[in-house]
Design a protein around this motif. Structure first.
Motif, PDB file in Angstrom:
ATOM      1  N   GLN A  86       0.717  -1.329   0.176  1.00  0.00           N
ATOM      2  CA  GLN A  86      -0.149   0.072   0.147  1.00  0.00           C
ATOM      3  C   GLN A  86       0.529   1.329  -0.275  1.00  0.00           C
ATOM      4  O   GLN A  86       0.960   1.951  -0.016  1.00  0.00           O
ATOM      5  CB  GLN A  86      -0.825  -0.142   1.645  1.00  0.00           C
ATOM      6  CG  GLN A  86      -2.025   0.959   1.418  1.00  0.00           C
ATOM      7  CD  GLN A  86      -2.661   1.214   2.283  1.00  0.00           C
ATOM      8  OE1 GLN A  86      -2.459   0.051   3.415  1.00  0.00           O
ATOM      9  NE2 GLN A  86      -3.878   2.227   2.501  1.00  0.00           N
ATOM     10  N   LEU A  87       2.016   1.427   0.684  1.00  0.00           N
ATOM     11  CA  LEU A  87       2.934   2.561   0.851  1.00  0.00           C
ATOM     12  C   LEU A  87       3.263   2.689  -0.454  1.00  0.00           C
ATOM     13  O   LEU A  87       3.918   3.953  -1.226  1.00  0.00           O
ATOM     14  CB  LEU A  87       4.307   2.468   2.040  1.00  0.00           C
ATOM     15  CG  LEU A  87       3.668   2.940   3.310  1.00  0.00           C
ATOM     16  CD1 LEU A  87       4.294   2.238   4.657  1.00  0.00           C
ATOM     17  CD2 LEU A  87       2.727   3.939   3.913  1.00  0.00           C
ATOM     18  N   ASP A  88       3.600   1.578  -1.461  1.00  0.00           N
ATOM     19  CA  ASP A  88       4.805   1.651  -2.344  1.00  0.00           C
ATOM     20  C   ASP A  88       3.683   2.158  -3.357  1.00  0.00           C
ATOM     21  O   ASP A  88       4.163   3.320  -3.935  1.00  0.00           O
ATOM     22  CB  ASP A  88       4.489   0.241  -2.925  1.00  0.00           C
ATOM     23  CG  ASP A  88       6.301  -0.510  -2.120  1.00  0.00           C
ATOM     24  OD1 ASP A  88       7.145   0.306  -1.504  1.00  0.00           O
ATOM     25  OD2 ASP A  88       6.405  -1.580  -2.349  1.00  0.00           O
ATOM     26  N   LYS A  89       2.259   2.213  -3.668  1.00  0.00           N
ATOM     27  CA  LYS A  89       1.318   2.476  -4.318  1.00  0.00           C
ATOM     28  C   LYS A  89       1.268   4.256  -4.263  1.00  0.00           C
ATOM     29  O   LYS A  89       1.413   4.723  -4.738  1.00  0.00           O
ATOM     30  CB  LYS A  89       0.255   1.437  -4.371  1.00  0.00           C
ATOM     31  CG  LYS A  89       0.452   0.554  -5.049  1.00  0.00           C
ATOM     32  CD  LYS A  89      -1.848  -0.175  -4.328  1.00  0.00           C
ATOM     33  CE  LYS A  89      -2.008  -2.227  -5.380  1.00  0.00           C
ATOM     34  NZ  LYS A  89      -2.570  -2.433  -5.008  1.00  0.00           N
ATOM     35  N   GLN A  90       1.281   4.165  -2.848  1.00  0.00           N
ATOM     36  CA  GLN A  90       0.877   5.550  -2.487  1.00  0.00           C
ATOM     37  C   GLN A  90       1.927   6.382  -2.761  1.00  0.00           C
ATOM     38  O   GLN A  90       1.875   7.250  -2.636  1.00  0.00           O
ATOM     39  CB  GLN A  90       0.494   5.860  -0.858  1.00  0.00           C
ATOM     40  CG  GLN A  90      -0.619   5.262  -0.400  1.00  0.00           C
ATOM     41  CD  GLN A  90      -1.023   5.143   1.088  1.00  0.00           C
ATOM     42  OE1 GLN A  90      -0.226   5.810   1.800  1.00  0.00           O
ATOM     43  NE2 GLN A  90      -2.681   5.044   1.444  1.00  0.00           N
ATOM     44  N   LEU A  91       3.263   6.091  -2.500  1.00  0.00           N
ATOM     45  CA  LEU A  91       4.321   6.687  -3.306  1.00  0.00           C
ATOM     46  C   LEU A  91       4.572   6.499  -4.986  1.00  0.00           C
ATOM     47  O   LEU A  91       4.566   8.106  -5.079  1.00  0.00           O
ATOM     48  CB  LEU A  91       5.872   5.540  -2.734  1.00  0.00           C
ATOM     49  CG  LEU A  91       5.958   6.045  -1.090  1.00  0.00           C
ATOM     50  CD1 LEU A  91       7.197   4.401  -0.919  1.00  0.00           C
ATOM     51  CD2 LEU A  91       6.734   7.318  -0.471  1.00  0.00           C
ATOM     52  N   SER A  92       3.925   5.601  -5.084  1.00  0.00           N
ATOM     53  CA  SER A  92       4.197   6.109  -6.328  1.00  0.00           C
ATOM     54  C   SER A  92       3.311   7.090  -7.522  1.00  0.00           C
ATOM     55  O   SER A  92       2.698   7.695  -8.147  1.00  0.00           O
ATOM     56  CB  SER A  92       4.140   4.946  -7.447  1.00  0.00           C
ATOM     57  OG  SER A  92       2.715   4.202  -7.873  1.00  0.00           O
ATOM     58  N   GLU A  93       1.466   7.317  -6.461  1.00  0.00           N
ATOM     59  CA  GLU A  93       1.176   7.758  -7.106  1.00  0.00           C
ATOM     60  C   GLU A  93       1.188   9.604  -6.215  1.00  0.00           C
ATOM     61  O   GLU A  93       1.202  10.422  -7.131  1.00  0.00           O
ATOM     62  CB  GLU A  93      -0.469   7.117  -6.240  1.00  0.00           C
ATOM     63  CG  GLU A  93      -0.900   6.449  -6.973  1.00  0.00           C
ATOM     64  CD  GLU A  93      -2.315   6.199  -5.679  1.00  0.00           C
ATOM     65  OE1 GLU A  93      -2.677   7.350  -4.946  1.00  0.00           O
ATOM     66  OE2 GLU A  93      -2.817   5.011  -6.043  1.00  0.00           O
ATOM     67  N   GLY A  94       2.338   9.765  -5.180  1.00  0.00           N
ATOM     68  CA  GLY A  94       2.678  10.596  -5.210  1.00  0.00           C
ATOM     69  C   GLY A  94       4.058  11.298  -6.176  1.00  0.00           C
ATOM     70  O   GLY A  94       3.765  12.713  -6.117  1.00  0.00           O
TER      71      GLY A  94
END
Length: 148
Positions: A86-94
């Protein structure tokens, strides 16, 4: 002579009986010590058996605890893996949002004045790109003081 021989034999038998009695007393004393040692050994063996049973119960409890901890740890590792994804997805979205903001900021600066060509935002570090985007946002103020 027969009378003296009888007394000599009787004396010898009496002496041998005295030695036998003395030896029996010595053996009796040793047997009592051996019996006392046997009782103390039985008591020690009983205590050892009790301690062994307690240790076996404690080991059983420890095995159960290890199983519970292992299961709990397995669940926590699975949750941590999900959180990591989930954090990886949020980082890529960021990162995508940051790139879009950088493009917006660079597009807003270009029509104003181009005193010096800036390197493309892709070449800037993320911190510099954020700073550039924030500066561009601050430069675009409306007349009433609210940022556009």
């Amino acid at each position: 002579m027969s009378h003296s021989l009888g007394i000599a034999i009787e004396s010898l038998v009496a002496t041998l009986l005295m030695l036998t009695i003395a030896y029996c007393m010595l053996l009796n004393k040793r047997l009592k010590c051996l019996k006392a040692d046997e009782h103390s050994l039985k008591a020690t063996i009983g205590e050892l058996i009790t301690a062994t049973e307690i240790a076996e119960r404690a080991i059983g409890g420890l095995k159960l605890t290890v199983r519970e901890v292992n299961e709990n740890l397995r669940h926590q590792i699975a949750a941590a893996g999900g959180l990591s994804e989930q954090l990886d997805k949020q980082l890529s979205e960021g990162d995508n949002v940051l790139r879009r903001l950088s493009r917006i900021a660079s597009a807003a600066r270009q029509p104003a004045a181009e005193p010096q060509p800036e390197p493309p935002l892709a070449q800037l570090s993320p911190a510099k790109a954020v700073a550039a985007a924030a500066q561009a946002f601050a430069d675009r103020r409306r007349a009433d003081g609210i940022a556009a």
